[in-house]
Design a protein around this motif. Structure first.
Motif, PDB file in Angstrom:
ATOM      1  N   GLN A 109      41.421 -26.763  23.678  1.00 29.63           N
ATOM      2  CA  GLN A 109      42.708 -26.499  24.313  1.00 29.63           C
ATOM      3  C   GLN A 109      42.784 -25.112  24.945  1.00 29.63           C
ATOM      4  OE1 GLN A 109      44.748 -28.200  20.579  1.00 29.63           O
ATOM      5  NE2 GLN A 109      46.198 -28.587  22.212  1.00 29.63           N
ATOM      6  N   HIS A 164      38.155 -29.854  15.427  1.00 30.56           N
ATOM      7  CA  HIS A 164      39.481 -30.165  15.978  1.00 30.56           C
ATOM      8  C   HIS A 164      39.265 -31.171  17.117  1.00 30.56           C
ATOM      9  CE1 HIS A 164      43.760 -28.487  16.227  1.00 30.56           C
ATOM     10  NE2 HIS A 164      43.724 -29.446  17.154  1.00 30.56           N
ATOM     11  N   TRP A 165      38.765 -32.359  16.759  1.00 28.90           N
ATOM     12  CA  TRP A 165      38.718 -33.544  17.632  1.00 28.90           C
ATOM     13  C   TRP A 165      37.586 -33.582  18.658  1.00 28.90           C
ATOM     14  CZ3 TRP A 165      44.617 -33.912  19.345  1.00 28.90           C
ATOM     15  CH2 TRP A 165      45.430 -33.865  18.208  1.00 28.90           C
ATOM     16  N   ASN A 224      40.695 -31.242  11.381  1.00 28.01           N
ATOM     17  CA  ASN A 224      42.113 -31.204  11.739  1.00 28.01           C
ATOM     18  C   ASN A 224      42.647 -32.600  12.050  1.00 28.01           C
ATOM     19  OD1 ASN A 224      44.615 -29.757  12.772  1.00 28.01           O
ATOM     20  ND2 ASN A 224      44.054 -30.974  14.567  1.00 28.01           N
ATOM     21  N   GLU A 225      43.751 -32.960  11.410  1.00 30.44           N
ATOM     22  CA  GLU A 225      44.498 -34.185  11.717  1.00 30.44           C
ATOM     23  C   GLU A 225      43.605 -35.415  11.849  1.00 30.44           C
ATOM     24  OE1 GLU A 225      47.363 -33.834  14.836  1.00 30.44           O
ATOM     25  OE2 GLU A 225      48.450 -32.227  13.832  1.00 30.44           O
ATOM     26  N   ASN A 257      50.331 -30.155   9.027  1.00 28.53           N
ATOM     27  CA  ASN A 257      50.892 -29.930  10.363  1.00 28.53           C
ATOM     28  C   ASN A 257      52.130 -30.806  10.466  1.00 28.53           C
ATOM     29  OD1 ASN A 257      48.600 -28.454  10.896  1.00 28.53           O
ATOM     30  ND2 ASN A 257      47.760 -29.873  12.401  1.00 28.53           N
ATOM     31  N   TYR A 260      55.759 -31.728  12.907  1.00 23.29           N
ATOM     32  CA  TYR A 260      56.540 -31.519  14.121  1.00 23.29           C
ATOM     33  C   TYR A 260      57.846 -32.305  14.168  1.00 23.29           C
ATOM     34  CZ  TYR A 260      52.505 -29.101  16.130  1.00 23.29           C
ATOM     35  OH  TYR A 260      51.496 -28.209  16.362  1.00 23.29           O
ATOM     36  N   TRP A 318      57.451 -38.290  21.967  1.00 24.80           N
ATOM     37  CA  TRP A 318      57.578 -38.511  20.523  1.00 24.80           C
ATOM     38  C   TRP A 318      58.229 -37.328  19.810  1.00 24.80           C
ATOM     39  CZ3 TRP A 318      55.185 -34.556  17.966  1.00 24.80           C
ATOM     40  CH2 TRP A 318      54.098 -33.931  18.600  1.00 24.80           C
ATOM     41  N   GLU A 365      50.491 -25.947  11.133  1.00 24.50           N
ATOM     42  CA  GLU A 365      51.029 -26.044  12.502  1.00 24.50           C
ATOM     43  C   GLU A 365      52.499 -26.423  12.474  1.00 24.50           C
ATOM     44  OE1 GLU A 365      49.140 -28.534  15.464  1.00 24.50           O
ATOM     45  OE2 GLU A 365      47.172 -28.038  14.662  1.00 24.50           O
ATOM     46  N   TRP A 420      52.236 -23.152  16.144  1.00 21.48           N
ATOM     47  CA  TRP A 420      51.459 -23.663  17.262  1.00 21.48           C
ATOM     48  C   TRP A 420      52.311 -23.463  18.504  1.00 21.48           C
ATOM     49  CZ3 TRP A 420      46.546 -25.755  17.533  1.00 21.48           C
ATOM     50  CH2 TRP A 420      46.176 -26.181  18.823  1.00 21.48           C
ATOM     51  N   GLU A 479      47.360 -29.423  26.498  1.00 19.41           N
ATOM     52  CA  GLU A 479      47.946 -30.297  25.471  1.00 19.41           C
ATOM     53  C   GLU A 479      47.456 -31.745  25.638  1.00 19.41           C
ATOM     54  OE1 GLU A 479      49.435 -29.768  22.676  1.00 19.41           O
ATOM     55  OE2 GLU A 479      50.128 -31.806  22.286  1.00 19.41           O
ATOM     56  N   TRP A 480      46.165 -31.958  25.433  1.00 14.50           N
ATOM     57  CA  TRP A 480      45.569 -33.301  25.378  1.00 14.50           C
ATOM     58  C   TRP A 480      46.079 -34.206  26.498  1.00 14.50           C
ATOM     59  CZ3 TRP A 480      41.696 -32.126  22.373  1.00 14.50           C
ATOM     60  CH2 TRP A 480      41.876 -31.225  21.341  1.00 14.50           C
ATOM     61  N   LEU A 492      53.288 -25.137  24.779  1.00 11.01           N
ATOM     62  CA  LEU A 492      53.754 -24.825  23.414  1.00 11.01           C
ATOM     63  C   LEU A 492      53.522 -23.373  23.024  1.00 11.01           C
ATOM     64  CD1 LEU A 492      52.666 -28.117  23.157  1.00 11.01           C
ATOM     65  CD2 LEU A 492      53.699 -27.701  20.946  1.00 11.01           C
TER      66      LEU A 492
END
Ligand code: NOJ
Length: 503
Positions: free
Chosen positions: A49, A152-153, A196-197, A337, A339, A379, A407, A449, A456-457, A465
């Motif tokens: 990112q 992280h992905w 991560n996630e 994390n 949100y 979302w 996050e 974050w 942002e993906w 952000l």
């Protein structure tokens, strides 16, 4: 009493677990005004990112490079992370921004393919190692601690070509990579995050296919991925524990994301439905690391649905007793994390058998209220009270564990420097966190974050952000302070979450 039912009973007896989705609660409410002194404050980013330099100095390709280059329309503004915030060249500006805010630590990720271009130890890319060492030294010189995410992905594309997170070999590939990072960077790192996630890696990446690598295998591939993620995490944690912990004096865990799931009504059926959803989301990864296996409700539901759908065995791959023991206890603290929040209701027909997917396997409905405020991403509804409830639930579900918020933050589309909405968000979310701390939840750190605007993906640069604005067309990528960065700096200094009135 079996654990899941115990949780539901406990939850039914707690006011914090009951339906509370009334609209007036969805505002930026402030419940507590002072951030306790012991709460460390940090900021977070991730390699793809922010770094850019996607193919510079020997970096190998990773799945997000491939996923977006193959089909740019996978990102809403047709951009990609090839250059992003260009932290590869401007990391000193990132650290300067952090220094200005006065954060205690920086959470960032290492790009696996920057140091191992094909993902394996066949070739170690010294330029990649040097980049991170320089970043660590810059942080150290400014007195900022490092919290490092290993994954992280961005699994290297060379490994994805062999099945990526669906191939059982990924466990050893990841462990080799993790060991190398512990060796090369260990002396600089205070906290390690293996992965991560996992929900996003597996559900979005190997279930829905909306994230890289874009594999569409709902209800099957996503579970295989989850199994391997948990085993890879656990083995990497044990390597850390046995070979590095005593000399490095750092800590190690996995970051799990969770929204809050609120029962839609005060009915028992909805309370149970919400608890099932929580178990399918946070529990799917937390239950194995705390208690050693998938949550029982997942094992039962997926076995039942698989059978009804004609599968010979459950689509949820079982862990052997040896694997259960391996995974159990592999965390030094819970990392979360968070949100947003969803409402959950029970299905009208409890015997309904849905399609083959993780979503349908939970057998409940979830939705967000249209009246809740929305940030730039659809979302992303702003519901501060959900944060406090999630924290209380974590304590009731997993025991009195240390919790680190890895996050929390909010998006907008403009990148405005006058980002009062971000101040309102951070203030109200932190306030609800402090409320939970007063109720005995052991939160020790809070991470925003993000420090800078970044990629942002799927939303590209449409969703911003950062607490520092970056004009992505500016070749110098200047980091420009938004009001939120000044707000956070003041909070860190004075511990007061509001403008005035803490005295
Ligand atoms: C969680 C992810 O870890 C991060 O990469 C992402 O940018 C934020 N959520 C915001 O969506």
């Amino acid at each position: 009493m079996e654990l899941f039912h115990l949780l539901v009973v406990v939850c039914l007896s707690l006011p914090s677990c009951l339906a509370d989705g009334d609209d007036e609660f969805a505002n930026y409410t402030i419940t507590k005004r002072i951030l306790p002194k012991h709460i460390a404050v940090g900021v977070a980013t991730a390699a793809y990112q922010i770094e850019g330099a996607w193919n510079l100095d020997g970096k190998g390709e990773q799945v997000w490079d491939t996923f977006i280059h193959d089909n740019p329309s996978r990102v809403s503004d047709h951009t990609n992370g090839d250059v992003a915030s260009d932290s590869y060249h401007f990391y000193k500006q990132d650290v300067a921004a952090m220094k200005e805010v006065g954060v205690n630590y920086y959470r960032f990720s290492i790009a696996w393919s920057r140091i191992l271009p094909d993902g394996t130890l066949k070739k170690i890319n010294q330029a990649g190692i040097d980049y991170y060492v320089n970043l660590f030294e810059e942080l150290e010189s400014k007195g900022i601690q490092a919290m490092v995410t290993l994954h992280h992905w961005d699994i290297p594309t060379a490994l994805e070509k062999q099945g990526g997170w669906q191939n059982p070999k990924v466990v050893d590939w990841f462990v080799d990579y993790a060991r190398l990072c512990y060796e090369k960077f260990g002396k600089y790192v205070q906290s390690w995050v293996t992965i991560n996630e996992p929900k996003q890696i597996c559900h979005a990446g190997y279930g829905l296919g909306v994230f890289a690598p874009g594999v569409v295998s709902p209800g099957v591939g996503e579970y295989l991925c989850a199994r391997h993620v948990l085993l890879a995490h656990a083995k990497a944690w044990h390597v850390f524990d046995k070979e590095f912990r005593s000399k490095l004096k750092s800590r190690n865990t996995i970051v799990i994301d969770s929204d809050w799931y609120e029962p839609a009504t005060h009915s028992k059926a909805d309370a149970i439905a919400a608890e099932i959803k929580r178990q399918f989301v946070y529990g799917m990864y937390a239950h194995p690391i705390v208690y050693g296996n998938w949550p029982k409700i997942m094992i039962d539901n997926i076995a039942k649905y698989s059978k009804a759908q004609g599968f010979k065995q459950s689509r949820l791959p079982a862990f052997s007793q040896e694997e259960i023991e391996l995974i159990k206890g592999t965390y030094d603290f819970l990392a979360v994390n968070h949100y947003t929040t969803y409402m959950v209701s029970a299905l009208e027909d409890p015997n309904h058998v849905g399609g083959v997917s993780w979503d349908e396997d939970s057998g409940v409905n979830s939705y967000q209220k249209s009246t809740w405020k929305t940030a730039a991403i659809d979302w992303f509804k702003i519901v501060p009270w959900g944060f406090g409830k999630l924290l209380r639930w974590l304590k009731h579900t997993y025991g009195d564990k240390e919790i680190v918020i890895t996050e929390n933050g909010v998006s907008d589309t403009t990148g405005t420097l006058r980002d009062q909405h971000r101040i309102d968000y951070l203030q109200s979310y932190m306030s609800h966190m402090v409320d939970a701390i007063y109720d005995g939840v052991n939160v020790t750190s809070y991470t925003v974050w993000s420090i800078i605007d970044n990629f942002e993906w799927n939303q590209g640069f449409n969703a911003k952000l950062g607490m520092y604005y970056i004009n992505m067309s500016d070749p110098e990528k200047r980091r420009i302070a938004k009001d939120s960065s000044k707000y956070l700096a003041k909070v860190i200094k004075t511990r007061c979450l509001i403008e005035s009135g803490c005295e």
